[in-house]
Design a protein around this motif. Structure first.
Motif, PDB file in Angstrom:
ATOM      1  N   UNK A  12       0.968  -1.183   0.090  1.00 53.66           N
ATOM      2  CA  UNK A  12       0.015   0.246   0.015  1.00 53.66           C
ATOM      3  C   UNK A  12       0.917   1.230  -0.006  1.00 53.66           C
ATOM      4  N   UNK A  13       0.952   1.742  -1.164  1.00 49.18           N
ATOM      5  CA  UNK A  13       1.845   2.976  -1.221  1.00 49.18           C
ATOM      6  C   UNK A  13       0.928   4.117  -0.734  1.00 49.18           C
ATOM      7  N   UNK A  14       1.567   5.115  -0.106  1.00 47.69           N
ATOM      8  CA  UNK A  14       0.621   6.166   0.571  1.00 47.69           C
ATOM      9  C   UNK A  14      -0.009   5.690   1.646  1.00 47.69           C
ATOM     10  N   UNK A  15       0.405   4.839   2.507  1.00 50.38           N
ATOM     11  CA  UNK A  15      -0.304   4.069   3.529  1.00 50.38           C
ATOM     12  C   UNK A  15      -0.833   4.801   4.753  1.00 50.38           C
ATOM     13  N   UNK A  16      -0.061   6.215   4.788  1.00 51.92           N
ATOM     14  CA  UNK A  16      -0.821   7.047   5.961  1.00 51.92           C
ATOM     15  C   UNK A  16      -1.559   8.271   5.435  1.00 51.92           C
ATOM     16  N   UNK A  17      -1.950   8.109   4.114  1.00 50.67           N
ATOM     17  CA  UNK A  17      -2.810   9.187   3.465  1.00 50.67           C
ATOM     18  C   UNK A  17      -4.325   8.898   3.720  1.00 50.67           C
ATOM     19  N   UNK A  18      -5.064   9.704   3.224  1.00 49.68           N
ATOM     20  CA  UNK A  18      -6.644   9.450   3.152  1.00 49.68           C
ATOM     21  C   UNK A  18      -7.067   7.987   3.010  1.00 49.68           C
ATOM     22  N   UNK A  19      -6.773   7.636   1.868  1.00 46.67           N
ATOM     23  CA  UNK A  19      -7.118   6.442   1.543  1.00 46.67           C
ATOM     24  C   UNK A  19      -6.435   5.168   1.986  1.00 46.67           C
ATOM     25  N   UNK A  20      -4.923   5.441   1.657  1.00 49.55           N
ATOM     26  CA  UNK A  20      -4.146   4.360   2.201  1.00 49.55           C
ATOM     27  C   UNK A  20      -4.339   3.707   3.599  1.00 49.55           C
ATOM     28  N   UNK A  21      -4.547   4.775   4.683  1.00 51.57           N
ATOM     29  CA  UNK A  21      -4.667   4.060   5.939  1.00 51.57           C
ATOM     30  C   UNK A  21      -5.856   3.324   6.287  1.00 51.57           C
ATOM     31  N   UNK A  22      -6.903   3.882   5.544  1.00 52.22           N
ATOM     32  CA  UNK A  22      -8.147   3.028   5.640  1.00 52.22           C
ATOM     33  C   UNK A  22      -7.930   1.578   4.984  1.00 52.22           C
ATOM     34  N   UNK A  23      -7.219   1.833   3.734  1.00 50.50           N
ATOM     35  CA  UNK A  23      -7.117   0.388   3.145  1.00 50.50           C
ATOM     36  C   UNK A  23      -6.148  -0.579   4.179  1.00 50.50           C
ATOM     37  N   UNK A  24      -5.120   0.090   4.562  1.00 48.96           N
ATOM     38  CA  UNK A  24      -4.332  -0.865   5.446  1.00 48.96           C
ATOM     39  C   UNK A  24      -5.108  -1.440   6.701  1.00 48.96           C
ATOM     40  N   UNK A  25      -5.889  -0.734   7.409  1.00 42.28           N
ATOM     41  CA  UNK A  25      -6.753  -1.042   8.208  1.00 42.28           C
ATOM     42  C   UNK A  25      -7.675  -2.225   7.888  1.00 42.28           C
ATOM     43  N   UNK A  26      -8.246  -2.029   6.596  1.00 46.62           N
ATOM     44  CA  UNK A  26      -9.459  -3.051   6.397  1.00 46.62           C
ATOM     45  C   UNK A  26      -8.425  -4.307   5.879  1.00 46.62           C
ATOM     46  N   UNK A  63      -1.862 -10.116   4.497  1.00 46.19           N
ATOM     47  CA  UNK A  63      -0.560  -9.589   4.686  1.00 46.19           C
ATOM     48  C   UNK A  63      -0.296  -8.455   3.869  1.00 46.19           C
ATOM     49  N   UNK A  64      -0.032  -7.390   4.853  1.00 48.76           N
ATOM     50  CA  UNK A  64       0.051  -6.013   4.194  1.00 48.76           C
ATOM     51  C   UNK A  64       1.398  -5.349   4.337  1.00 48.76           C
ATOM     52  N   UNK A  65       1.931  -4.541   3.395  1.00 47.42           N
ATOM     53  CA  UNK A  65       3.458  -3.986   3.481  1.00 47.42           C
ATOM     54  C   UNK A  65       3.079  -2.226   3.211  1.00 47.42           C
ATOM     55  N   UNK A  66       2.711  -1.563   4.419  1.00 50.60           N
ATOM     56  CA  UNK A  66       2.400  -0.090   4.143  1.00 50.60           C
ATOM     57  C   UNK A  66       3.918   0.504   3.625  1.00 50.60           C
TER      58      UNK A  66
END
Length: 273
Positions: free
Chosen positions: A8-22, A29-32
């Protein structure tokens, strides 16, 4: 989909952090990837990309600051080349509705030979609560060079839901989803709904692009002011004043309404003065 990690590139952005959480909540397995991750990822430093891409099976790509900038296509082309070399199988690109350079980036991903999903999103509702317009809302006046153009503001929660589906289900391969909200609202309409939810008056003033840029440059500096003003000039000509069916097509449900976003944002306390 691959059993390898989902990048997930941009893992702390508006979309990225929500995607990582989901994804994490779903047991994937997620790689922020971002400036502060290990290994770090920076769009300005392509030398940081191989280590982040190595071993990943798929990737969500949110380009910063925005695909609307002229340098974005070259960066996306280079990243795609690295992704192919690293053996990634699927790419999900966050794109901007009505943005010329964003659509050039879409074509780069489409022509890569990799499985892909394109998410072409309209103006984020969360720009009023997490982004560029938050302080304006708190001060009680939204000022933009947007005239009385209508926008189908999309809830970022919907973008995250579609992205997670695209990253975890092969049925979304090869699809382009135009994500919008269910209604067209002017910025004056949006301000009125925000005002009702926030409990304090919020208005809207349409200004000329030059006036907007000059005022913004005093707060953020000329580089960002140029970018944001150019984006407004490109988008706010009515080109996006239609509803898309991306949420319905991808998820089989209606998109979240702007009024619901307003209630949630107000309840979080983010708009308190």
């Amino acid at each position: 989909m691959s059993s390898r990690p989902i990048l997930v590139i941009g893992s702390t952005g508006k979309t990225g952090r929500r995607i990582v959480s989901r994804l994490t909540g779903g047991g994937h397995r997620v790689r922020p990837a971002g400036r502060r991750t290990d290994p770090p990822f920076s769009w300005e430093q392509p030398s940081s990309w191989p280590a982040v891409l190595h071993g990943a099976g798929s990737a969500y790509i949110a380009y910063a600051p925005d695909l609307a900038v002229p340098s974005a296509p070259a960066a996306i082309e280079a990243l795609v080349s690295y992704a192919i070399e690293a053996g990634l199988e699927h790419l999900v690109l966050l794109s901007g509705r009505g943005e010329h350079h964003a659509q050039r980036c879409e074509k780069i991903v489409q022509g890569s030979g990799l499985s892909h999903t394109l998410i072409r999103a309209s103006w984020f509702a969360q720009n009023f609560s997490e982004g560029d317009l938050l302080e304006q809302v708190r001060r009680g006046m939204i000022t933009l060079p947007a005239g009385q153009v209508a926008e189908p503001f999309v809830d970022v929660e919907d973008i995250a839901d579609v992205a997670v589906a695209a990253l975890t289900d092969d049925r979304h391969s090869g699809r382009l989803y135009e994500l919008t909200g269910p209604r067209l609202l002017t910025f004056a309409d949006a301000a009125a709904e925000i005002s009702a939810a926030a409990g304090h008056p919020v208005g809207y003033t349409a200004v000329a692009a030059g006036e907007f840029r000059a005022a913004l440059a005093e707060e953020t500096g000329p580089e960002y002011a140029d970018l944001f003003t150019a984006l407004c000039e490109e988008l706010f000509d009515g080109r996006n004043a239609t509803l898309g069916r991306g949420v319905q097509d991808a998820l089989g449900r209606e998109p979240r309404d702007f009024a619901g976003f307003c209630r949630s944002a107000a309840a979080s306390g983010v708009w308190q003065r």
